[in-house]
Design a protein around this motif. Sequence first.
Motif, PDB file in Angstrom:
ATOM      1  N   LEU A   3       0.657  -1.143   0.111  1.00 24.37           N
ATOM      2  CA  LEU A   3      -0.068   0.003  -0.059  1.00 24.37           C
ATOM      3  C   LEU A   3       0.784   1.311   0.014  1.00 24.37           C
ATOM      4  O   LEU A   3       0.598   2.141  -0.708  1.00 24.37           O
ATOM      5  N   ILE A   9      -6.105   3.595   5.382  1.00 23.98           N
ATOM      6  CA  ILE A   9      -7.080   2.485   4.761  1.00 23.98           C
ATOM      7  C   ILE A   9      -8.060   2.265   5.548  1.00 23.98           C
ATOM      8  O   ILE A   9      -7.909   2.291   7.075  1.00 23.98           O
ATOM      9  N   SER A  10      -9.266   1.960   5.241  1.00 26.48           N
ATOM     10  CA  SER A  10     -10.329   1.616   6.250  1.00 26.48           C
ATOM     11  C   SER A  10     -10.200   0.012   6.444  1.00 26.48           C
ATOM     12  O   SER A  10      -9.711  -0.566   5.696  1.00 26.48           O
ATOM     13  N   SER A  11     -10.539  -0.388   7.585  1.00 29.35           N
ATOM     14  CA  SER A  11     -10.438  -1.657   7.937  1.00 29.35           C
ATOM     15  C   SER A  11     -11.123  -2.664   6.904  1.00 29.35           C
ATOM     16  O   SER A  11     -10.690  -3.633   6.879  1.00 29.35           O
ATOM     17  N   LYS A  12     -12.348  -2.171   6.260  1.00 28.75           N
ATOM     18  CA  LYS A  12     -13.145  -2.751   5.565  1.00 28.75           C
ATOM     19  C   LYS A  12     -12.241  -3.109   4.360  1.00 28.75           C
ATOM     20  O   LYS A  12     -12.121  -4.369   3.620  1.00 28.75           O
ATOM     21  N   GLU A  13     -11.493  -1.932   3.868  1.00 25.49           N
ATOM     22  CA  GLU A  13     -10.734  -2.005   2.523  1.00 25.49           C
ATOM     23  C   GLU A  13      -9.711  -2.939   2.654  1.00 25.49           C
ATOM     24  O   GLU A  13      -9.379  -3.468   1.762  1.00 25.49           O
ATOM     25  N   LEU A  14      -9.115  -2.786   4.016  1.00 27.55           N
ATOM     26  CA  LEU A  14      -7.804  -3.616   4.276  1.00 27.55           C
ATOM     27  C   LEU A  14      -8.131  -5.078   4.036  1.00 27.55           C
ATOM     28  O   LEU A  14      -7.495  -5.926   3.633  1.00 27.55           O
ATOM     29  N   SER A  15      -9.339  -5.224   4.887  1.00 27.08           N
ATOM     30  CA  SER A  15      -9.828  -6.635   4.928  1.00 27.08           C
ATOM     31  C   SER A  15     -10.094  -7.255   3.399  1.00 27.08           C
ATOM     32  O   SER A  15      -9.827  -8.524   3.176  1.00 27.08           O
ATOM     33  N   GLU A  16     -10.415  -6.560   2.624  1.00 29.99           N
ATOM     34  CA  GLU A  16     -10.991  -6.817   1.017  1.00 29.99           C
ATOM     35  C   GLU A  16      -9.571  -7.120   0.405  1.00 29.99           C
ATOM     36  O   GLU A  16      -9.359  -8.355  -0.125  1.00 29.99           O
ATOM     37  N   ARG A  17      -8.756  -6.412   0.817  1.00 30.79           N
ATOM     38  CA  ARG A  17      -7.397  -6.644   0.229  1.00 30.79           C
ATOM     39  C   ARG A  17      -6.436  -7.886   0.614  1.00 30.79           C
ATOM     40  O   ARG A  17      -5.903  -8.611  -0.250  1.00 30.79           O
ATOM     41  N   ALA A  64     -12.765  -7.844   8.625  1.00 31.49           N
ATOM     42  CA  ALA A  64     -12.255  -6.888   9.180  1.00 31.49           C
ATOM     43  C   ALA A  64     -12.036  -7.123  10.770  1.00 31.49           C
ATOM     44  O   ALA A  64     -11.187  -6.843  11.638  1.00 31.49           O
ATOM     45  N   GLY A  66     -10.007   4.609  10.208  1.00 32.63           N
ATOM     46  CA  GLY A  66      -9.162   3.380   9.609  1.00 32.63           C
ATOM     47  C   GLY A  66      -7.993   3.397  10.170  1.00 32.63           C
ATOM     48  O   GLY A  66      -7.733   3.678  11.404  1.00 32.63           O
TER      49      GLY A  66
END
Length: 218
Positions: free
Chosen positions: A25, A33-41, A46, A65
Amino acid sequence: MSKKTVISMAVIRRLPKYYRYLGELLRNDIERISSKELSERIGFTASQIRQDLNNFGDFGQQGYGYNVRALRDEIGKILGLNKEYKTVIVGAGNIGQAVANYTNFEKLGFHLIGIFDRNPKLIGMGIRDIEVQDVDNLESFLKNNPADIGIICVPKEQAQRIADAFVKSGIKGIWNFAPTDIAVPEDVIVENVHLSESLLTLSYRLNESELFKEKIGR
Ligand code: NAI
């Protein structure tokens, strides 16, 4: 593994993955980064990420985040990457040379200071800027050049003997590539590397649908 860990090994094994993704990143100039976006990556939920990180402190901020750089630095510290380590390799064959030639370990702070083998054809050969030494010199070398990590790249029948020499020389971390369990005192940590286990996991997954044909209705 010898020494017990305070945090579960499952959590510890996920940390390098967090560290790697956060590094990527940063290389892409993503600072937050949001925790949601981090978890998707990363591919963990999350809540899994939050739970993992909560073992070590309070990292994310509600509504903000994660600060990528700060989190990566913290995880780096947790992984001990704020320190430097001296390593030696015993066994300068295929695996030993591959590990020695992988210079990224240096960037992470793992500095190779010696390579040893017993084959006269290899002794004296240069790998990067390090000359392969006779394994008979291992203990005297380590006496004068203490190392933190010993890397075992010899055939499995020889692995315990090399581990014993490492332990005798005060090495506390052993990275073992030989496909055998080695016995060490309580205060020495062994991390085994098994490429074949990973390969067999892949072949299982390639064949899983055959095994459960009926269950998945194919
Ligand atoms: P290799 O035969 O190319 O190299 C082994 C080297 O160890 C040789 O240069 C030999 O002279 C040296 N050696 C043997 N006994 C020694 C001793 N007592 N002291 C010092 N040097 C000694 O073998 P390769 O392919 O590099 O494999 C090395 C080890 O790694 C083996 O145990 C093999 O099973 C294991 N291996 C592990 C993998 C993994 O996923 N962890 C994958 C492939 C190999």
